[in-house]
Design an enzyme around this catalytic site. Sequence first.
Site, PDB file in Angstrom:
ATOM      1  CG  HIS A  87      11.053 -14.342   8.664  1.00 29.81           C
ATOM      2  ND1 HIS A  87      10.998 -14.140  10.027  1.00 29.81           N
ATOM      3  CD2 HIS A  87      10.768 -13.136   8.097  1.00 29.81           C
ATOM      4  CE1 HIS A  87      10.687 -12.877  10.266  1.00 29.81           C
ATOM      5  NE2 HIS A  87      10.549 -12.244   9.119  1.00 29.81           N
ATOM      6  CG  HIS A 144      -2.112  -0.982   0.918  1.00 30.01           C
ATOM      7  ND1 HIS A 144      -3.170  -0.684   0.096  1.00 30.01           N
ATOM      8  CD2 HIS A 144      -2.310  -2.249   1.338  1.00 30.01           C
ATOM      9  CE1 HIS A 144      -3.984  -1.724   0.024  1.00 30.01           C
ATOM     10  NE2 HIS A 144      -3.483  -2.688   0.770  1.00 30.01           N
ATOM     11  CD  GLU A 170       6.997 -10.626  11.837  1.00 32.11           C
ATOM     12  OE1 GLU A 170       6.462  -9.561  11.487  1.00 32.11           O
ATOM     13  OE2 GLU A 170       8.216 -10.841  11.754  1.00 32.11           O
ATOM     14  CG  HIS A 208       6.542 -11.908   6.974  1.00 28.16           C
ATOM     15  ND1 HIS A 208       5.904 -11.051   7.832  1.00 28.16           N
ATOM     16  CD2 HIS A 208       7.867 -11.788   7.215  1.00 28.16           C
ATOM     17  CE1 HIS A 208       6.824 -10.421   8.559  1.00 28.16           C
ATOM     18  NE2 HIS A 208       8.018 -10.853   8.213  1.00 28.16           N
TER      19      HIS A 208
HETATM   20 CO    CO Z   1       9.802 -10.340   9.028  1.00 31.87          CO
END
Ligand code: CO
Length: 293
Positions: free
Chosen positions: A240, A120, A208, A178
């Site tokens: 990650h 965005h 997350e 993610h």
């Molecule tokens: Co991250």
Amino acid sequence: MKKWRSFVLVLACWTLVATAPTLAGHGGKDDKGPAILLVTFGTTVPQARAAFDAIEKRVKTAFPEVPVRWAYTSSVVRKKLAGQGVSLDSPEMALARLMDEGHSRIAVQSLHMMTGIEFHELHVNAMKFGEMRGGPKKIAVGMPLLSSDADLELVADTLMTLLPSERKPEEAVVLMGHGSHHPSDAVFSAMMYKFQKRDPNVFVGTVEGHPDVEDIKGQLLAKGIKKAYLVPFMSVAGDHATNDLAGDEPDSWKSLLTAAGVACVPVLKGMAEYDAIADIWVAHLKETMNSAR
Ligand code: CO
């Protein structure tokens, strides 16, 4: 007569001044034509950049004449790389350079997985460049990988063909997205639904967001699953993937699931490294190029 001549001279100069900036920015002889800007979160893991090389190759094959630039949306990643002598632009820096160089049409392609915060921000700021005096005549921003139901279906179908071939049906595949506190986080639950219509032992969790690893662990145990392939559901197998998914720390997904009795096999390959998935981003870029005309 003299007065008349100077009037013509003044008029000629005024016309030049008034039209010059328009010519420079909008298709004059300084117009450098179209450019592609590929925008990713970025990664600090050097071997993970293979995913970016792979997708860049496919973009250059699709658009051999068009210059391709990169920008990283993560300032943390950019700063860390700068400390190692690797300089990368933010999207705004990259757009400013393209504007300065005189590119009249810019296709900005998001290489993010979903339409989260980063996408965005990118979209809002890229549109502002399109409003600037002397800026690009046309600028368009291409959607992330998972941006429509058709995308979700296509990604699910494509990934089903790319799962580890040695896997037995009773073994699970656990994809790690993610995740985010942004509402678009719901796309991971939607993906799990799509996958499980095709194969009930494919799961999608996030680091997350939701579903989280505890959700996934509960589902694996409820089904009596004894073995799982762990796959990053991110454009690159970066930090990650190497740490949160497959690391040896006690809170990694591998450690948590192993402790719960599920044998884990990490498959450390980013989504952009699978040509068939990279081509979905490239298909989005083709649409972006068309709307940047
Ligand atoms: Co991250």
